[in-house]
Design a protein around this motif. Structure first.
Motif, PDB file in Angstrom:
ATOM      1  N   ARG A 716       0.801  -1.220  -0.061  1.00  0.00           N
ATOM      2  CA  ARG A 716       0.113  -0.066  -0.025  1.00  0.00           C
ATOM      3  C   ARG A 716       1.060   1.466  -0.027  1.00  0.00           C
ATOM      4  N   ARG A 731      -7.142   4.768  -5.071  1.00  0.00           N
ATOM      5  CA  ARG A 731      -7.134   3.244  -5.504  1.00  0.00           C
ATOM      6  C   ARG A 731      -7.096   2.467  -4.133  1.00  0.00           C
ATOM      7  N   SER A 734     -10.625   2.496  -2.801  1.00  0.00           N
ATOM      8  CA  SER A 734     -11.618   1.476  -3.452  1.00  0.00           C
ATOM      9  C   SER A 734     -11.618   0.238  -3.153  1.00  0.00           C
ATOM     10  N   ILE A 735     -10.160  -0.291  -3.179  1.00  0.00           N
ATOM     11  CA  ILE A 735      -9.947  -1.608  -2.967  1.00  0.00           C
ATOM     12  C   ILE A 735     -10.244  -2.003  -1.316  1.00  0.00           C
ATOM     13  N   GLN A 739     -13.761  -4.437   0.078  1.00  0.00           N
ATOM     14  CA  GLN A 739     -13.391  -5.405   0.813  1.00  0.00           C
ATOM     15  C   GLN A 739     -14.245  -5.341   2.278  1.00  0.00           C
TER      16      GLN A 739
END
Length: 895
Positions: A716, A731, A734-735, A739
């Protein structure tokens, strides 16, 4: 009552009056003849006065005293004076005397007729009264002839009026041998002589004889009627029919005798609740009270539909053997059971009983009565009583026997209820003891021994076996009472074979065999032959509808077992089924425990078992390695106190509440702490332990993901982190957010997304330079970190745009977080080290797991809420200005 009581009106001449008149005429003629023809005054000087006197008597008997006195006075005057008168003058004088006497007589008769008319009216009134009387009224003349009877008397005696009037009174009175006086001879033998002598009778019991010869008892009241001179004129009697009263008295006497007999029976049956004593005492007392010679009591066995001989007295042995056990629907006793009525007969009419009676008592009639013994309109038995002499049963005997039967039926029922209560108490106590004994037995052989030992106390058997179902066969696993038990243990019976076990398997119900060797060939062969089994009872062992085995009981006596035995054995079989299932489960649990101990010992993860109060029950080796606590240190301790810190305590409590509510916590990344206080990244999952619907504890599994987290952080740092603020970039957000939403959906948790736009960044850059703008963004990032938790996802997704995805809990709802953000901004601005203030426009959206949506939809909702505030459509206060645009799936479906 014409011709009965009349005495007034013209007096009819009787024979005596007529004779006197004739004699008077003859005397007159003789007097005239001698006086005129013979011409002598010496022999009959004044004899013509005699016919005058006699004529007066004939004319009117009541004035003869006056006429005789006048004639006597005339004669005396004629003699004394010595005056010679002619015959013509004398006749004229005599005629005048007669005329005067006739006038006087007519006046007297007129007076008498008036009085008699009044008397006649009185008599008619009395006649109406007599006719209306319900009692018989009888009037008898002095000569003993019946003068009159009223209507009640005629109806009582059955005579018509013309048949009985004038008949001798002895016709209707029963003759009595009594010596009467001569003047009362006409009453001799009539029963009225004493009444005539004494003048009155009160409440004398007498007997009337009807026209048909029937003798009617009456209560007689009478009186004697005399005239003015004291002569007997009539006898008046009133007779009251005593048949009804005597019937009532006889009924009362009979009732008294019945009551005494019933009391004697009651004393005989109430002194004990033992059935044999009750029956023996009742039979003996019945024979004694009714002076009977023989009797027997048979009780109804409704289950087998038989009458069973209970007690007897005076009955010959041959007869008692015949009636020891008979079908309930056959013979006289069978009819009595069905009809519930007393029947009588003679043993001479029944070939089965008569020879035995003759052998004992000789050849003669033997009348008997068969009485139902009833309790609550149900025949519970019959009593047969008999005479050995030719004496018939009377209607009174039948009524008394019926009453005795009812009383004995109640006594039998009470004794049976007592026996049943005592038996049930013994059964319940035995069942209770069996249940207690079986709850402590977990070894299969011990269960078998305890079941059969307790069962024998209430259901007799000579031998017994326990069989368990193995696929489609019954295997004998234990027993008692068999001489060759080792040979029998382990043998099995096919479910569809020629044996009674197959019936139990097929029907899942109890099965009774009256005489097993006559039905099943296997009982006549080894190894069963040695047990000499005759009566057989099999009961299933069921758990719900599942058959797990059966218990078989054996007796050497055929026809021994009944449905009552079966019902009781079923209760033990149910206990046995549970006990065997417990033993089986215990064996399985032991096997599983050993297996789990091996698995848990080898498992790399930390597996922790907790009770309903969140205290540690089990702590495997993986938990010791992960958290650093030994098993001895943590048993009985609260788990959250051991492995959490304030930053994750609320999350851990929430997980606990979910599991205690009966739900699972899906694998969730979190942080826990070791014994030394160092954090460890884990994936935690939890499941409730339920027994039925009752929560008894939970299992928590922790997987160490420290190495993976470190690697992810490195990655990260390379691609998911914003270089300026060290927050996640678009980004990275969003990931991680996708989750997190998936985990929230599985765990049914609510989440909050906060969208913040920094106000006036362009003006700061233009006025103070981009470095000052960067500083403002960095300080804003710090405020966000201070406000939210480490587990929340905080990101900078644009130049001046920030977003936070946080778990919404009861302790930290969105409103509190918004207020905290406002307070932190105000505190930062209060430092005064800048020429501008930090300001954020905030929009809020909530995630509802019941109506899931994507992260882009949440961002769009929060963005719209933020622009609503910027346009001034919401209040200025931050907490109130957050637009909570929670969109249901019905209005904003995902995708």
């Amino acid at each position: 009552m014409k011709g009965r009581l009349e005495t007034g009106g013209r007096v009819r001449m009787n024979k005596r009056t007529f004779a006197v008149g004739i004699l008077a005429l003859v005397a007159c003629a003789a007097t005239l003849y001698f006086h005129g023809v013979v011409g002598t005054d010496i022999i009959f000087p004044h004899l013509y006065y005699l016919p005058i006197i006699l004529a007066a008597i004939w004319w009117e008997r009541r004035s003869w005293f006056l006429t005789a006195f006048l004639c006597a006075f005339l004669l005396a005057a004629h003699v004394i004076s010595g005056i010679e008168m002619s015959i013509t003058a004398d006749l004229a004088r005599a005629t005048s005397f007669l005329f005067v006497g006739g006038v006087v007589a007519e006046l007297s008769r007129a007076r008498r007729q008036a009085g008699e008319a009044l008397l006649q009216a009185s008599y008619r009134h009395q006649a109406v009264i007599l006719e209306s009387m319900l009692d018989a009224v009888i009037v008898v003349n002095p000569d003993g002839a019946i003068r009159t009877l009223n209507r009640a008397a005629l109806e009582l005696l059955g005579y018509a009026e013309e048949e009985i009037i004038g008949q001798p009174v002895g016709t209707i009175f029963e003759e009595e041998e009594e010596e009467e006086e001569e003047e009362e001879a006409f009453f001799r033998g009539s029963g009225l002589a004493q009444l005539v002598r004494e003048g009155a009778a009160r409440d004398v019991e007498m007997t009337l004889v009807t026209r048909s010869g029937e003798r009617i008892p009456v209560m007689f009241n009478g009186s004697v009627i005399h005239d003015d001179e004291g002569h007997l004129r009539a006898v008046l009697g009133v007779a009251r029919d005593m048949r009804q009263i005597m019937g009532l008295m006889e009924e009362a006497q009979r009732r008294a005798e019945e009551l005494a007999a019933l009391n004697a029976i009651a004393e005989a049956v109430s002194g004990s609740l033992d059935l044999d004593e009750v029956l023996g005492g009742a039979l003996d007392e019945t024979l004694k009270v009714l002076e009977l010679d023989a009797g027997a009591i048979r009780l109804a066995d409704e289950e087998r539909e038989e009458l069973v001989l209970a007690v007897y007295s005076g009955m010959p042995e041959g007869l008692t053997q015949r009636i020891a056990r008979t079908p309930m629907r056959e013979g006289v006793a069978g009819r009595v059971v069905q009809t519930g009525k007393v029947e009588v007969g003679d043993f001479a009419d029944y070939d089965a009983a008569y020879p035995a009676m003759v052998d004992r008592y000789g050849r003669k009639p033997f009348p008997f009565a068969c009485i139902p013994l009833k309790a609550r309109d149900r025949v519970v038995g019959v009593m047969t009583v008999a005479h050995t002499e030719p004496r018939q049963f009377t209607a009174q005997d039948m009524q008394l026997l019926a009453a005795i039967g009812d009383q004995m039926g109640v006594a039998i029922e009470n004794a049976r209820l007592y026996e049943e209560t005592r038996r049930r108490a013994l059964e319940q106590e035995t069942l209770r003891e069996a249940a207690l004994a079986l709850t402590t037995a977990l070894d299969r052989n011990e269960v078998i021994e305890r079941i059969l030992a307790q069962l024998q106390q209430v259901v007799p058997y000579d031998s017994a076996s326990v069989q368990l179902l193995r696929e489609d066969r019954m295997e004998l696993v234990g027993g008692r009472g068999f001489p060759n038990l080792p040979d029998l243990r382990g043998i099995s019976f096919p479910a569809d074979g020629d044996n009674p076990n197959s019936e139990v398997i097929r029907t899942r119900a109890s099965f009774i065999v009256e005489d097993a060797p006559t039905v099943y060939e296997g009982f006549r062969e080894d190894p069963h032959r040695q047990a000499v089994i005759r009566s057989w009872l099999g009961v299933p062992m069921l758990i719900g509808e599942q058959l797990v085995g059966m218990i078989a009981l054996d007796k050497c006596e055929p026809g021994f077992y009944t449905q009552g035995h079966a019902r009781l054995a079923e209760a033990f079989a149910a206990q046995a089924a549970v006990a065997f299932e417990n033993a089986r489960l215990f064996e399985e649990i032991e096997e599983r425990r050993l297996y789990l101990e091996g698995v848990l010992g080898a498992a790399p993860d930390a597996v922790v078992t907790l009770d309903a109060h969140h205290r540690v029950v089990e702590w495997n080796a993986g938990a010791e390695r992960l958290f650093g606590y030994s098993r001895e240190e943590v048993i009985g301790q609260n788990l959250d106190d051991l492995v959490t810190s304030p930053d994750v305590f609320e999350e851990a409590v929430e997980f606990t509440q979910i599991v205690m509510g009966g739900k699972e916590v899906p694998p969730t990344e979190s942080v826990r702490y070791r014994k030394d206080g160092s954090p460890v990244d884990v994936i935690v999952a939890g499941s409730p332990i339920l027994v039925g619907d009752e929560f008894i504890g939970l299992v928590a599994v922790y997987t160490d993901i420290t190495a993976r987290v470190r690697m992810e952080e490195t990655l990260r740092a390379l691609a998911l982190i914003d270089d300026l603020t060290n927050l996640y970039n678009r980004r990275g957000f969003s990931i991680l957010a996708e989750q997190q939403l998936k985990m929230a959906h599985r765990g049914k948790r609510r989440m909050m997304l906060l969208f913040a736009d920094f106000d006036g960044l362009k003006q700061i850059n233009d006025a103070f330079g981009h470095s000052e703008g960067d500083r403002a963004l960095i300080e804003t990032a710090d405020v966000l970190r201070e406000t939210f938790r480490e587990s929340d996802i905080i990101a900078r997704i644009g130049g001046d745009e920030f977003v936070v995805l946080a778990i919404e809990t009861n302790r930290s709802p969105a409103e509190i977080l918004a207020r905290r953000l406002q307070e932190n901004l105000e505190a930062r601005n209060a430092r005064g080290d800048r020429r501008y203030e930090l300001s954020l426009s905030v929009g809020l959206a909530r995630y509802n797991p019941e109506h899931p949506c994507s992260i882009d939809e949440l961002l769009a909702q929060a963005d719209r809420a933020m622009y609503e505030r910027k346009r001034g459509n919401e209040p200025d206060y931050v907490l109130e200005s957050i637009a909570e645009l929670v969109r249901d799936r019905t209005t904003h479906p995902p995708g």
